[in-house]
Every structure is written in C-alpha cells, then in structure tokens.
Design an enzyme around this catalytic site. Sequence first.
Site, PDB file in Angstrom:
ATOM      1  N   ASP A  67       0.822  -1.209   0.000  1.00 51.04           N
ATOM      2  CA  ASP A  67       0.000   0.000   0.000  1.00 51.04           C
ATOM      3  C   ASP A  67       0.859   1.264   0.000  1.00 51.04           C
ATOM      4  O   ASP A  67       2.080   1.217   0.192  1.00 51.04           O
ATOM      5  CB  ASP A  67      -0.957   0.007   1.206  1.00 51.04           C
ATOM      6  CG  ASP A  67      -0.274  -0.432   2.508  1.00 51.04           C
ATOM      7  OD1 ASP A  67       0.963  -0.323   2.603  1.00 51.04           O
ATOM      8  OD2 ASP A  67      -0.984  -0.876   3.415  1.00 51.04           O
ATOM      9  N   ASN A 136      -7.175  -3.087  14.505  1.00 54.37           N
ATOM     10  CA  ASN A 136      -8.540  -3.484  14.118  1.00 54.37           C
ATOM     11  C   ASN A 136      -8.509  -4.682  13.160  1.00 54.37           C
ATOM     12  O   ASN A 136      -9.491  -4.957  12.480  1.00 54.37           O
ATOM     13  CB  ASN A 136      -9.278  -2.297  13.483  1.00 54.37           C
ATOM     14  CG  ASN A 136      -8.598  -1.810  12.205  1.00 54.37           C
ATOM     15  OD1 ASN A 136      -7.622  -2.399  11.741  1.00 54.37           O
ATOM     16  ND2 ASN A 136      -9.121  -0.739  11.631  1.00 54.37           N
ATOM     17  N   HIS A 138      -6.888  -5.040  10.431  1.00 56.08           N
ATOM     18  CA  HIS A 138      -6.732  -4.806   8.989  1.00 56.08           C
ATOM     19  C   HIS A 138      -5.449  -5.461   8.477  1.00 56.08           C
ATOM     20  O   HIS A 138      -4.500  -5.675   9.234  1.00 56.08           O
ATOM     21  CB  HIS A 138      -6.811  -3.311   8.632  1.00 56.08           C
ATOM     22  CG  HIS A 138      -5.635  -2.484   9.027  1.00 56.08           C
ATOM     23  ND1 HIS A 138      -5.701  -1.120   9.165  1.00 56.08           N
ATOM     24  CD2 HIS A 138      -4.343  -2.805   9.334  1.00 56.08           C
ATOM     25  CE1 HIS A 138      -4.515  -0.659   9.510  1.00 56.08           C
ATOM     26  NE2 HIS A 138      -3.684  -1.656   9.623  1.00 56.08           N
ATOM     27  N   GLU A 143      -9.621  -2.227   5.644  1.00 57.26           N
ATOM     28  CA  GLU A 143     -10.222  -2.001   6.950  1.00 57.26           C
ATOM     29  C   GLU A 143     -11.417  -2.942   7.150  1.00 57.26           C
ATOM     30  O   GLU A 143     -11.911  -3.535   6.178  1.00 57.26           O
ATOM     31  CB  GLU A 143     -10.680  -0.534   7.031  1.00 57.26           C
ATOM     32  CG  GLU A 143      -9.555   0.490   6.792  1.00 57.26           C
ATOM     33  CD  GLU A 143      -8.611   0.649   7.985  1.00 57.26           C
ATOM     34  OE1 GLU A 143      -8.453  -0.297   8.776  1.00 57.26           O
ATOM     35  OE2 GLU A 143      -8.008   1.734   8.102  1.00 57.26           O
TER      36      GLU A 143
HETATM   37  P1  PGA Z   1       2.423  -1.566  12.712  1.00 59.91           P
HETATM   38  O1  PGA Z   1       1.237  -1.532  11.650  1.00 59.91           O
HETATM   39  O2  PGA Z   1       3.377  -2.590  12.241  1.00 59.91           O
HETATM   40  O3  PGA Z   1       2.994  -0.188  12.668  1.00 59.91           O
HETATM   41  O4  PGA Z   1       1.816  -1.925  14.034  1.00 59.91           O
HETATM   42  C1  PGA Z   1       0.698  -2.724  11.197  1.00 59.91           C
HETATM   43  C2  PGA Z   1      -0.508  -2.434  10.343  1.00 59.91           C
HETATM   44  O5  PGA Z   1      -1.210  -1.439  10.618  1.00 59.91           O
HETATM   45  O6  PGA Z   1      -0.770  -3.204   9.425  1.00 59.91           O
END
Ligand code: PGA
Length: 245
Positions: A67, A136, A138, A143
């Site tokens: 992304d 959450n 995702h 999401e």
């Molecule tokens: P993080 O993010 O590794 O910074 O916890 C993971 C994500 O949001 O997919």
Amino acid sequence: MKIIICEDERELDIKAAEEFANHIRRKPDSVLGLATGSTPIGMYKQLVDMHKNEGLDFSRVITFNLDEYVGIPHDHPCSYHAYMDENLFNHVNISRENINIPNGLAESLEEECTNYEEKIKSVGGIDIQVLGIGRNAHIGFNEPGTPFHSITSVVELTPSTREANSRFFDSIDEVPTHAISMGIKTIMQAKKIILLAKGADKADAMYKALYGPITPDVPASVLQLHPNVTVFVDKEAAAKFPTKE
Ligand code: PGA
C-alpha cells in the site's frame, strides 16, 4: 497455518527474516510482497545484515508493496516509498526497476490500481507476502468491512488507523485520509503468506484473526482460508491464544 510464538521481538525478527531469506535463496527471482509499519522493521534489518554478511542476493527479486498513502510526495518521510528506501532498498542490491509501490500521486488513481493488479499477474503472482496486522485486524489498508473479493483499490482509512499512524506525523490532521491498497483477494493470491505481530496491543486482533469467525469485520480472519500461512508472533501478541492442556 503454522504458528511460531517467539520469546521476544529479536527472536521474531530473526526467524521471520530466515524464512524470507530461505525463499530468496531457493528462488532468486522471487516475487516478494512487502509491508510497512513498525512491525517488519527488525526483519528488514536482519535481511540487510544477511545481505552484507552472507551475500543474500536481491539482484533478481521483484517487489510489490501492499500500500501507499494517497497525496503525499514520495520523498515525504512518512511515505511508504521513503520507508522502504530507508529500511531495505537503500541497503541491498535490488534493481530499482524491480521495485513496485503504488503511486498515490497518480493522475488517475483508478488506472494506477488496475495497472498495479495487472503487473502483479504479469510476473506470475506474489511468491511470498509479508503482512503486519492493524489493531482493528486490517491487513494492508483493508479495513473492517472490506469484501474478501476486493482487489487493488483506493481505500478510505478509518479514524482508528489514522490515529494509530499519527505517531509518525506531526499531527493527526496531516495523516492522509485515503490510500491505495492491494485488496484482500490480491493478498490471498500470494502463494505463501507470513503474518507478523508484536506487542500487547495486537493480542485482541490476533486472537480474533486466528481463532474467531471468518468475517470481513476481521479482515485478517480471511487468512484462516489460505493454504500456506506462517504466523510469527511474540508472547505479548499471543497472550489471548488458547493454551494447550
Ligand atoms: P504496525 O502496523 O506494524 O505499525 O503496528 C501494522 C498495520 O497497521 O498493518
């Protein structure tokens, strides 16, 4: 699904990097699906060390990132272009033309998404995809509520994701509202997936993802349907897993 519970972050970083590196050694022209965020930084560090100390060769790999934010320049310190350069690409012998990251500044974002999806197909699909997980649940920027058949598209970030990512920006107002993300179907088409999770704030999402019902409300729960997933999780993020009798 193979679940590897690690004592600490360092063990996780080393084990995940070893899995990734083995893949590259076996198939030097591997198509790698890459993730950003805090979680894989340690794994990338290990891979850089393996390149420097053991000659792990990136010269033939092709990469696709999950992304990128819409609307921030590639040299913005919070862009995923900048993240990848800083954490991996600037330190290994990857060919620049083999790097693919969605362009959140494209004139037509829709066209960018279609082309990205097509390009993944044109190189034979992703061999190994690394994923983090949001609080959450995702995956990528898919999401809760994202249909499992989604492909690469422009997505709106939830307030909780913007809040979580605001730690990298000067203020929450600067966090983009939209991103381009590979879809859930795109991710599920990867031949192998490794999911990384660290820390207590991921424990709930990890429990739901691995042991709860398979539902778009918990995007990562779709991984229960994938035939080749390895999960690397530290003790804190595994805290809610059922204990063996
Ligand atoms: P993080 O993010 O590794 O910074 O916890 C993971 C994500 O949001 O997919």
